[in-house]
Design a protein around this motif. Sequence first.
Motif, PDB file in Angstrom:
ATOM      1  N   ARG A 169       0.827  -1.205   0.000  1.00 23.66           N
ATOM      2  CA  ARG A 169       0.000   0.000   0.000  1.00 23.66           C
ATOM      3  C   ARG A 169       0.860   1.253   0.000  1.00 23.66           C
ATOM      4  O   ARG A 169       0.575   2.223  -0.718  1.00 23.66           O
ATOM      5  CB  ARG A 169      -0.922   0.008   1.220  1.00 23.66           C
ATOM      6  CG  ARG A 169      -1.748   1.288   1.377  1.00 23.66           C
ATOM      7  CD  ARG A 169      -2.760   1.173   2.492  1.00 23.66           C
ATOM      8  NE  ARG A 169      -3.766   0.150   2.181  1.00 23.66           N
ATOM      9  CZ  ARG A 169      -4.799  -0.138   2.978  1.00 23.66           C
ATOM     10  NH1 ARG A 169      -4.941   0.511   4.129  1.00 23.66           N
ATOM     11  NH2 ARG A 169      -5.670  -1.052   2.628  1.00 23.66           N
ATOM     12  N   GLU A 170       1.925   1.263   0.809  1.00 25.20           N
ATOM     13  CA  GLU A 170       2.807   2.428   0.869  1.00 25.20           C
ATOM     14  C   GLU A 170       3.502   2.656  -0.480  1.00 25.20           C
ATOM     15  O   GLU A 170       3.646   3.795  -0.926  1.00 25.20           O
ATOM     16  CB  GLU A 170       3.854   2.228   1.976  1.00 25.20           C
ATOM     17  CG  GLU A 170       3.251   2.290   3.377  1.00 25.20           C
ATOM     18  CD  GLU A 170       4.202   1.781   4.442  1.00 25.20           C
ATOM     19  OE1 GLU A 170       3.973   2.111   5.632  1.00 25.20           O
ATOM     20  OE2 GLU A 170       5.156   1.053   4.098  1.00 25.20           O
ATOM     21  N   LEU A 171       3.893   1.580  -1.139  1.00 20.03           N
ATOM     22  CA  LEU A 171       4.521   1.701  -2.447  1.00 20.03           C
ATOM     23  C   LEU A 171       3.534   2.224  -3.483  1.00 20.03           C
ATOM     24  O   LEU A 171       3.871   3.062  -4.324  1.00 20.03           O
ATOM     25  CB  LEU A 171       5.069   0.345  -2.894  1.00 20.03           C
ATOM     26  CG  LEU A 171       6.334  -0.147  -2.176  1.00 20.03           C
ATOM     27  CD1 LEU A 171       6.600  -1.612  -2.515  1.00 20.03           C
ATOM     28  CD2 LEU A 171       7.531   0.712  -2.581  1.00 20.03           C
ATOM     29  N   SER A 172       2.297   1.744  -3.419  1.00 19.38           N
ATOM     30  CA  SER A 172       1.297   2.178  -4.390  1.00 19.38           C
ATOM     31  C   SER A 172       0.990   3.659  -4.240  1.00 19.38           C
ATOM     32  O   SER A 172       0.774   4.367  -5.231  1.00 19.38           O
ATOM     33  CB  SER A 172       0.015   1.353  -4.234  1.00 19.38           C
ATOM     34  OG  SER A 172      -0.638   1.660  -3.004  1.00 19.38           O
ATOM     35  N   GLU A 180      -2.617  -3.576  -7.114  1.00 22.92           N
ATOM     36  CA  GLU A 180      -2.510  -4.670  -8.084  1.00 22.92           C
ATOM     37  C   GLU A 180      -1.369  -4.424  -9.061  1.00 22.92           C
ATOM     38  O   GLU A 180      -0.636  -5.356  -9.439  1.00 22.92           O
ATOM     39  CB  GLU A 180      -3.830  -4.820  -8.849  1.00 22.92           C
ATOM     40  CG  GLU A 180      -4.996  -5.346  -8.031  1.00 22.92           C
ATOM     41  CD  GLU A 180      -5.587  -4.301  -7.110  1.00 22.92           C
ATOM     42  OE1 GLU A 180      -5.261  -3.090  -7.287  1.00 22.92           O
ATOM     43  OE2 GLU A 180      -6.372  -4.669  -6.217  1.00 22.92           O
ATOM     44  N   GLU A 181      -1.189  -3.158  -9.482  1.00 17.81           N
ATOM     45  CA  GLU A 181      -0.101  -2.840 -10.412  1.00 17.81           C
ATOM     46  C   GLU A 181       1.265  -2.982  -9.753  1.00 17.81           C
ATOM     47  O   GLU A 181       2.240  -3.371 -10.401  1.00 17.81           O
ATOM     48  CB  GLU A 181      -0.291  -1.426 -10.956  1.00 17.81           C
ATOM     49  CG  GLU A 181      -1.467  -1.282 -11.916  1.00 17.81           C
ATOM     50  CD  GLU A 181      -1.734   0.156 -12.297  1.00 17.81           C
ATOM     51  OE1 GLU A 181      -1.984   0.410 -13.492  1.00 17.81           O
ATOM     52  OE2 GLU A 181      -1.700   1.032 -11.409  1.00 17.81           O
ATOM     53  N   VAL A 182       1.339  -2.674  -8.459  1.00 23.16           N
ATOM     54  CA  VAL A 182       2.601  -2.850  -7.731  1.00 23.16           C
ATOM     55  C   VAL A 182       2.952  -4.331  -7.655  1.00 23.16           C
ATOM     56  O   VAL A 182       4.104  -4.729  -7.874  1.00 23.16           O
ATOM     57  CB  VAL A 182       2.507  -2.243  -6.319  1.00 23.16           C
ATOM     58  CG1 VAL A 182       3.757  -2.605  -5.503  1.00 23.16           C
ATOM     59  CG2 VAL A 182       2.344  -0.737  -6.398  1.00 23.16           C
ATOM     60  N   VAL A 183       1.959  -5.155  -7.351  1.00 23.44           N
ATOM     61  CA  VAL A 183       2.186  -6.600  -7.289  1.00 23.44           C
ATOM     62  C   VAL A 183       2.622  -7.121  -8.660  1.00 23.44           C
ATOM     63  O   VAL A 183       3.521  -7.969  -8.769  1.00 23.44           O
ATOM     64  CB  VAL A 183       0.909  -7.320  -6.809  1.00 23.44           C
ATOM     65  CG1 VAL A 183       1.068  -8.839  -6.928  1.00 23.44           C
ATOM     66  CG2 VAL A 183       0.597  -6.935  -5.366  1.00 23.44           C
ATOM     67  N   GLU A 184       1.995  -6.615  -9.706  1.00 20.55           N
ATOM     68  CA  GLU A 184       2.337  -7.034 -11.062  1.00 20.55           C
ATOM     69  C   GLU A 184       3.776  -6.649 -11.400  1.00 20.55           C
ATOM     70  O   GLU A 184       4.509  -7.420 -12.033  1.00 20.55           O
ATOM     71  CB  GLU A 184       1.369  -6.388 -12.056  1.00 20.55           C
ATOM     72  CG  GLU A 184       1.394  -7.029 -13.438  1.00 20.55           C
ATOM     73  CD  GLU A 184       0.340  -6.445 -14.356  1.00 20.55           C
ATOM     74  OE1 GLU A 184       0.083  -7.038 -15.409  1.00 20.55           O
ATOM     75  OE2 GLU A 184      -0.216  -5.369 -14.025  1.00 20.55           O
TER      76      GLU A 184
END
Length: 293
Positions: A169-172, A180-184
């Motif tokens: 969440r902090e990265l997003s 979802e894009e961060v995980v991707e």
Amino acid sequence: MDAVTARTGTATAGQGVAEDPRAGVPFVDTPTRVSPRDARELSRRFFDRLAVLEEGTPEHQYVRNTLIEMNLSLVRYAASRFRGRGDATEDIVQVGTIGLIKAIDRFELSREVEFTSFAVPCIVGEIKRFFRDTSWAVHVPRRLQEARVELARATDELQTRLGRMPTTRELSQLMSLSEEEVVEARKASNCYTSASLDAALASESGADGESLLADFIGVEEPALELVEDFHSLAPLIAALEPREQRILHLRFVEERTQAEIGRELGISQMHVSRLISRVVRRLRTGLLGPDLA
């Protein structure tokens, strides 16, 4: 100018550098040996001449090729910044030369900037594109390649600021992307490098003998061999009579019983059994040959 004269041809006293009668530019005997300082001086005159020559003519080709050879030192300079990336230096120079050629074709004297200032970013950009497009073990979309770089920067920044690994969440929030894009992007990072299935793994117990990575990952898929069989059977089935194709479809696709097939076709169950056996035998012979069927 003495250095230029020595490298670019003979000149009579007081007349400067000899002109090349082919193109109306200074004669350059060995363009690759022209010093960077002299190349900057000569390039202005060559670009001025290139702008008025008709493209495709021998004169235009000569001036353009000489410009390329005189400025190869810019490629070598740019390539030196990418040493240690694992690729052969000559490959990087070759890619950088493409960037130099593009810079020469796009450069205009009216920009009022030095050609070197214009060319070096073009060369470096071409080399970076080469690494971006070829360094990945598995091809991933460009947006994910760029997101991987942003993810690495954001992770370092937040880790320094927070003193711990940042959450998704902090990265997003920092990257202005969805979770979802961060995980991707994280998954895409795993595609940058790969290990060979034949890579040897050291034994933890120190026992003699080597184990291969392939011994520990993946499972055998029995149905995979059926794919080749299906492709081989397709033309054999296409050659059957329509009623025989219908019987095979009812039995092996719709999984009907022989009695149900018999009722639909108006024949006995025994006749259906004989027809199926005969068709299967014909297909087996066509697939394996008469000796193995």
